[in-house]
Design a protein around this motif. Structure first.
Motif, PDB file in Angstrom:
ATOM      1  N   ILE A  44      34.958  34.749  21.180  1.00  5.13           N
ATOM      2  CA  ILE A  44      34.169  35.951  21.764  1.00  5.13           C
ATOM      3  C   ILE A  44      32.882  36.228  20.844  1.00  5.13           C
TER       4      ILE A  44
ATOM      5  N   LEU B 176      31.087  35.201  28.638  1.00  8.11           N
ATOM      6  CA  LEU B 176      31.384  36.253  27.535  1.00  8.11           C
ATOM      7  C   LEU B 176      32.076  37.389  28.244  1.00  8.11           C
TER       8      LEU B 176
ATOM      9  N   SER C 247      36.642  49.162  20.769  1.00  6.90           N
ATOM     10  CA  SER C 247      35.800  48.318  21.378  1.00  6.90           C
ATOM     11  C   SER C 247      34.592  49.033  22.064  1.00  6.90           C
TER      12      SER C 247
ATOM     13  N   ARG D 214      40.788  39.540  26.794  1.00  9.70           N
ATOM     14  CA  ARG D 214      41.278  40.006  25.625  1.00  9.70           C
ATOM     15  C   ARG D 214      41.105  41.501  25.544  1.00  9.70           C
TER      16      ARG D 214
ATOM     17  N   ILE E 114      40.136  31.296  23.528  1.00 10.84           N
ATOM     18  CA  ILE E 114      40.554  32.388  24.179  1.00 10.84           C
ATOM     19  C   ILE E 114      41.880  32.673  24.702  1.00 10.84           C
TER      20      ILE E 114
ATOM     21  N   GLN F 109      40.798  33.473  18.943  1.00  9.09           N
ATOM     22  CA  GLN F 109      40.321  34.219  20.027  1.00  9.09           C
ATOM     23  C   GLN F 109      39.117  35.233  19.585  1.00  9.09           C
ATOM     24  N   ARG F 110      39.121  35.612  18.361  1.00  8.39           N
ATOM     25  CA  ARG F 110      37.649  36.209  17.900  1.00  8.39           C
ATOM     26  C   ARG F 110      36.717  35.160  17.898  1.00  8.39           C
TER      27      ARG F 110
ATOM     28  N   TYR G  55      35.728  36.314  29.020  1.00  7.51           N
ATOM     29  CA  TYR G  55      36.654  36.330  27.778  1.00  7.51           C
ATOM     30  C   TYR G  55      36.957  37.747  27.081  1.00  7.51           C
ATOM     31  N   ILE G  56      36.035  38.637  27.221  1.00  5.72           N
ATOM     32  CA  ILE G  56      36.349  39.928  26.851  1.00  5.72           C
ATOM     33  C   ILE G  56      37.301  40.688  28.099  1.00  5.72           C
TER      34      ILE G  56
ATOM     35  N   ILE H  10      34.963  42.290  20.288  1.00  6.05           N
ATOM     36  CA  ILE H  10      34.603  42.584  21.416  1.00  6.05           C
ATOM     37  C   ILE H  10      33.327  43.772  21.464  1.00  6.05           C
TER      38      ILE H  10
END
Length: 230
Positions: A155, A170, A217, A177, A143, A151-152, A173-174, A189
């Motif tokens: 997530i 979770l 998102s 980013r 992340i 990164q993806r 992490y969101i 996201i």
């Protein structure tokens, strides 16, 4: 019957090349923005061919699995990377945390959503349920990496965890980013929030309400119950 890695891969190449479709290959190449070559094998047929191949030849032995996967990954046509993923999904029972480094290498090699999402949510998602140490060593580092596909993956690895989702991680992490301008990060996201909302809608709604997310998102996250809250 036991095959060498070379023979195993060559047998699969022979099977696939017998089912090429140039017109569909061109369409597929355009669909993925001309980044990859294609044989032109539609997904249902490709899976049928792969599973028939596995039925007849077996899965690679554990000690050969990595070499088979990378041999397929190195081939130019995208169908071979998909075949490698099919083999990995069928081999999940033999994968361990020791395999995470080379599996992670696949995320950043020939990267696009069609391979990354299967690797993160289906293959490594299973492995990452086993112990916290590999989460600390992989998603917690992904992340913060500059590579958008890592990164993806961070997530999305919990995409199908439902009630087993580590909500704190979770959401952390969101937030990390949330300001990303990358389409594939924004989409990830929204996707995982939408999926998690099926299990914990109140948590997702509260999170989205109290945090600033990119429009894409937010729109994706609230897709299933947006009409009821506007």
């Amino acid at each position: 019957m036991t095959y060498s890695v070379h023979t195993y891969v060559q047998e699969m190449i022979g099977l696939y090349t017998a089912h090429t479709d140039e017109k569909y290959a061109q369409w597929s190449k355009s669909y993925l923005r001309n980044q990859f070559e294609f044989l032109g094998i539609r997904t249902p047929l490709r899976r049928k061919l792969t599973y028939q191949f596995i039925k007849e030849n077996g899965l690679p032995q554990k000690e050969e699995l990595k070499d088979v996967v990378f041999s397929l990954w190195d081939l130019p046509e995208r169908e071979y990377q998909k075949a490698a993923l099919d083999i990995l999904e069928k081999s999940k029972k033999v994968l361990t945390s020791d395999d995470m480094p080379w599996l992670s290498d696949l995320i950043v090699k020939k990267s696009w959503w069609d391979t990354v999402d299967t690797l993160s949510a289906h293959i490594m998602g299973d492995l990452l349920t086993t112990n916290d140490k590999i989460i600390l060593s992989f998603p917690d580092k992904w992340i913060d990496d500059e590579n958008i596909w890592l990164q993806r993956s961070a997530i999305l690895y919990q995409l199908y965890y439902k009630g087993e989702t580590d909500e704190e991680r979770l959401f952390r992490y969101i937030v990390r980013r949330a300001t990303s301008d990358e389409f594939f990060v924004q989409k990830a996201i929204g996707w995982i929030l939408r999926e998690y909302a099926k299990t914990c809608p109140e948590s997702v709604l509260s999170f989205v309400t109290n945090h600033t997310l990119k429009p894409l998102s937010k729109r994706e996250a609230l897709k299933h119950f947006k009409a009821n809250i506007l």
